[in-house]
Motif scaffolding. Sequence first.
Motif, PDB file in Angstrom:
ATOM      1  N   VAL A 300      32.035  83.851 -21.239  1.00  0.00           N
ATOM      2  CA  VAL A 300      30.605  84.102 -21.430  1.00  0.00           C
ATOM      3  C   VAL A 300      29.862  83.964 -20.102  1.00  0.00           C
ATOM      4  O   VAL A 300      29.035  84.805 -19.743  1.00  0.00           O
ATOM      5  CB  VAL A 300      30.014  83.133 -22.473  1.00  0.00           C
ATOM      6  N   LEU A 301      30.172  82.897 -19.367  1.00  0.00           N
ATOM      7  CA  LEU A 301      29.500  82.693 -18.080  1.00  0.00           C
ATOM      8  C   LEU A 301      29.868  83.793 -17.083  1.00  0.00           C
ATOM      9  O   LEU A 301      29.038  84.207 -16.276  1.00  0.00           O
ATOM     10  CB  LEU A 301      29.864  81.317 -17.528  1.00  0.00           C
ATOM     11  N   ALA A 302      31.128  84.266 -17.149  1.00  0.00           N
ATOM     12  CA  ALA A 302      31.526  85.374 -16.274  1.00  0.00           C
ATOM     13  C   ALA A 302      30.769  86.643 -16.629  1.00  0.00           C
ATOM     14  O   ALA A 302      30.348  87.409 -15.753  1.00  0.00           O
ATOM     15  CB  ALA A 302      33.033  85.607 -16.390  1.00  0.00           C
ATOM     16  N   GLN A 309      34.453  92.995 -17.691  1.00  0.00           N
ATOM     17  CA  GLN A 309      35.738  92.775 -18.339  1.00  0.00           C
ATOM     18  C   GLN A 309      35.654  91.600 -19.313  1.00  0.00           C
ATOM     19  O   GLN A 309      36.318  91.570 -20.345  1.00  0.00           O
ATOM     20  CB  GLN A 309      36.814  92.499 -17.287  1.00  0.00           C
ATOM     21  N   ALA A 310      34.801  90.612 -19.000  1.00  0.00           N
ATOM     22  CA  ALA A 310      34.681  89.421 -19.840  1.00  0.00           C
ATOM     23  C   ALA A 310      34.126  89.758 -21.215  1.00  0.00           C
ATOM     24  O   ALA A 310      34.302  88.980 -22.155  1.00  0.00           O
ATOM     25  CB  ALA A 310      33.792  88.383 -19.156  1.00  0.00           C
ATOM     26  N   ALA A 311      33.459  90.898 -21.367  1.00  0.00           N
ATOM     27  CA  ALA A 311      32.916  91.268 -22.675  1.00  0.00           C
ATOM     28  C   ALA A 311      34.020  91.390 -23.712  1.00  0.00           C
ATOM     29  O   ALA A 311      33.831  91.077 -24.892  1.00  0.00           O
ATOM     30  CB  ALA A 311      32.132  92.580 -22.575  1.00  0.00           C
ATOM     31  N   TYR A 312      35.208  91.859 -23.289  1.00  0.00           N
ATOM     32  CA  TYR A 312      36.323  91.974 -24.234  1.00  0.00           C
ATOM     33  C   TYR A 312      36.807  90.595 -24.659  1.00  0.00           C
ATOM     34  O   TYR A 312      37.186  90.382 -25.814  1.00  0.00           O
ATOM     35  CB  TYR A 312      37.463  92.764 -23.598  1.00  0.00           C
ATOM     36  N   ASP A 313      36.790  89.636 -23.739  1.00  0.00           N
ATOM     37  CA  ASP A 313      37.235  88.283 -24.065  1.00  0.00           C
ATOM     38  C   ASP A 313      36.245  87.572 -24.982  1.00  0.00           C
ATOM     39  O   ASP A 313      36.624  86.773 -25.828  1.00  0.00           O
ATOM     40  CB  ASP A 313      37.418  87.466 -22.782  1.00  0.00           C
ATOM     41  N   GLY A 315      34.072  89.164 -27.063  1.00  0.00           N
ATOM     42  CA  GLY A 315      34.026  89.852 -28.343  1.00  0.00           C
ATOM     43  C   GLY A 315      32.636  90.302 -28.752  1.00  0.00           C
ATOM     44  O   GLY A 315      32.378  90.517 -29.937  1.00  0.00           O
ATOM     45  N   ILE A 316      31.700  90.464 -27.803  1.00  0.00           N
ATOM     46  CA  ILE A 316      30.375  90.929 -28.186  1.00  0.00           C
ATOM     47  C   ILE A 316      30.365  92.457 -28.239  1.00  0.00           C
ATOM     48  O   ILE A 316      31.232  93.128 -27.687  1.00  0.00           O
ATOM     49  CB  ILE A 316      29.283  90.405 -27.230  1.00  0.00           C
ATOM     50  N   CYS A 359      25.388  85.597 -32.394  1.00  0.00           N
ATOM     51  CA  CYS A 359      25.033  84.839 -31.194  1.00  0.00           C
ATOM     52  C   CYS A 359      26.294  84.306 -30.529  1.00  0.00           C
ATOM     53  O   CYS A 359      27.232  83.882 -31.199  1.00  0.00           O
ATOM     54  CB  CYS A 359      24.117  83.672 -31.546  1.00  0.00           C
ATOM     55  N   VAL A 360      26.306  84.313 -29.217  1.00  0.00           N
ATOM     56  CA  VAL A 360      27.413  83.756 -28.449  1.00  0.00           C
ATOM     57  C   VAL A 360      26.839  82.697 -27.521  1.00  0.00           C
ATOM     58  O   VAL A 360      25.832  82.942 -26.845  1.00  0.00           O
ATOM     59  CB  VAL A 360      28.124  84.855 -27.634  1.00  0.00           C
TER      60      VAL A 360
END
Length: 548
Positions: A300-302, A309-313, A315-316, A359-360
């Motif tokens: 999330v912080l990334a 790429q962090a969006a896939y991790d 899951g948003i 929410c994340v």
Amino acid sequence: MHTSETDRPESGSTLAQLLALIAAGTLDVVVAPHGTGVPVSDVVLHDAGEERDEEAWAATGLVLLAVGVEVASPEAVDVLRAADRAGAAAVVMRRGARGPRAALLEAAGRGRTALLARRPGLGWTEVLGQLRTALVHSVAGRPGGAAGMDGPRLGDLPGLANTVADLVGGAITIEDPQSRVLAYSRMDHEPDPMRRLTILGQEVPRWRVVELRESGFFQALWNTDDVVRLPADDRYAERLAVAVRHGSEVLGSIWAAADGRPLAEDAVAALRTAGRAAVPHLSHHRTWGRAAARAREGAVLALLGGSMQAAYDVGIERGRPYAVLVAEAYDAGGPAQGDVGERVLDVLALQAAADRPGCVTARSGPRLYVLVPAADGESDPAGTLLATARAVPRGAVLAGTGPVVADLSELPASRDAAELVVRVLRERAARLPAAGAGSAVASYAEVAAEAAVLRLLDRVEPLWEALSGPVHALLEHDRAHGSRYGESVAAHLDAFGDTAAAARHLNVHPNTLRYRLRRARELFGVDLADPAVRLLADVGLRLGRRTG
């Protein structure tokens, strides 16, 4: 080593399965004369210096963690040979600066016991925890394994809570040994006051923990494998609880309470079964759950830092608009630390998940970041969360939201704006301590002018520090002598030259303020009749407040 043949579980797991389940790089296989498909029954710490009767010692199927033994040490060969005679599946030694001796490799090749090396930097307790959790995990993954209950995937504690609730016929809460909430079942009815307090606070209230400890309830719970009953009183309904334990280690507890209906007739038996079934889930949570949560927060912080790429991790949803909310626990001395600040942000994170699905959240030091999804055309998706932050008990909170952005690549800009809002609120609280006693929240639009000033000051600050002049001299004098010339000039500027209003703000007589302003002009050349000096004084005094 204190495990006997009779009390070791017959797991049927193999060394290969355990190595596949633990974190990559934890252990290296040095020599495995019969391969890694050998069966493993348990994992134990092995004190190589402990005296024992060789004929009575048996270690069939065990993985021995040879505490204090390094692969290059002289005693390594003797330890390996003793483990091989006892029938151990594998022995793990510490890898040092030097590799294993030739004699050790030769002995390992001639025997049946696999030789493994623990990588530097890991503790034996961590390795033991990973291997034992992997052992339980491998059993739970097979039909008829340790779970003993059809239902959620391994580590899905909310799913486990819902499954147990269906069996018991009541509301379920899963807690760790410190009475912190790990998961709870869905709420089909209005929860009773204790359940509500526990879920909202994400832990059993401290006063209730003290009550249960002093009454001897926890002592009874932690010292039996059976269900313990907590009778109803004039405040709360009856509870049933069972400890979840792996061997002698207590992993947590499962609590059942009536949920608008009586508990099932066989609730005690069902909860007893659930206590056994929960072992692999809580073991998994202890070993991997926290690491997974940290990895998710890191993703999330990334993402907020611009890594798409962090969006896939995380899951948003791509293509959906989001706004970023930043909350910071705060007291008069600065960002709040310790348990109070932690609990305030935990409550907000819980509320975020409850109020707005999707929410994340992520924590970074004293701050909570929330990615809030917005509906089409919605300009203030975090409004409810801001209201919650304003009303949060047990401490002040500063919370701000950035603008809604249509693309994930714009999230860093929304985060920057939200952080700027928190800075504005923090400076207000520092400037007006009485007004900053409670929580303060705002959207970026509400403080846009002050936020723009902060951005300008950020750019100007390096240049200002390289300059000198009347305002610099005044500030240096205040720092060195504890005088209040800068405070007096700032109050006069903020009041647009209204001496009476500025004096009231400083709680001094107007003549006292006039005297200070005159001395500032005489001593340092800060003449507020000069527009250029007024501008420099305003900039310099704002920057001066940042450094005290």
